[in-house]
Design an enzyme around this catalytic site. Sequence first.
Site, short mmCIF file in Angstrom:
data_model
loop_
_atom_site.label_atom_id
_atom_site.label_comp_id
_atom_site.label_asym_id
_atom_site.label_seq_id
_atom_site.Cartn_x
_atom_site.Cartn_y
_atom_site.Cartn_z
N HIS A 44 0.82 -1.21 0.00
CA HIS A 44 0.00 0.00 0.00
C HIS A 44 0.85 1.27 0.00
O HIS A 44 0.36 2.34 -0.32
CB HIS A 44 -0.99 0.00 1.18
N ASP A 85 -0.06 -7.60 1.47
CA ASP A 85 0.40 -6.21 1.53
C ASP A 85 1.92 -6.14 1.62
O ASP A 85 2.49 -5.77 2.66
CB ASP A 85 -0.25 -5.51 2.74
N SER A 114 4.19 2.64 8.16
CA SER A 114 3.92 1.61 7.15
C SER A 114 5.17 1.19 6.40
O SER A 114 6.03 2.00 6.08
CB SER A 114 2.92 2.14 6.12
#
Length: 269
Positions: A75, A120, A221
């Site tokens: 992502h 992911d 992230s």
Amino acid sequence: MFLHFGILLLLSHGLLGEVDVSEAIDGDSRIVGGKDATPGMANYQVSIRIHRGKQEWHNCGGSILNEEYVLTAAHCVYRKRPDEMFIVAGSHQLNKGGDRYKIKKLILHEKYSKPDIKNDIAIVQIEGKFKFSDKVQPIELLKEMAPIGKKCLLTGWGYISYKRRKGTVPNNLQMLEFETISNEDCTKQLKKSVYAKLVPVDAGQLCVKRPKDKGACKGDSGGPLVIQDYKNKTVQIGVVSWGYPCTANFPDVYASVHGFYDWIQSKII
């Protein structure tokens, strides 16, 4: 971006010394609420940044796999172009130091699913090669499944405070200690949250228990979760994926290095 369907998909807005990760894992460390990472303990960490015009900002974390490749979350690079991003390695501060590298290729997992945040994981190939030194080194990946109840450490430049989608970005790399939990326990807990539709947690994911009132946050992230293995070597077990913003009493979810080990190796040969 820890904000995806209201979820915190942990996106954002090396280091000298002889200290290793084991010392940090044994100590008091946190990201939200903030403790600076000790220089020298995370020389595998990179900052993945976006630039537009004369502006640039930290977007995600990542980890160096070898001279050409970085591991991060899918992502973080989804619908991005290589020419609008670059990587900084070799500094624990956002505002200075380190070497900049242009990006040659973004490799997302072929089955990455944005709606339920599965698979992911992504690989970033830089132009040229990293200049390895005491500040810049690759991280080894754990091929086996991570043990349950194991102390682990996250480093990143995610928000150190978070309120109503606003937060404070640190200049110094931060660190936070977690403990691994089983996917079954993780699924059970998350079923009680507003994100129940994102479970069950699958074999490509792993979960960690947050310290009280602390947790990974926006900007973390793609960052590396590491442990000390039985040989006391620092190895990576996870990649920051998503969680409940930002200090709530729910587990944080990572892409599992073990679950994607063969896929990763196939992309960096």
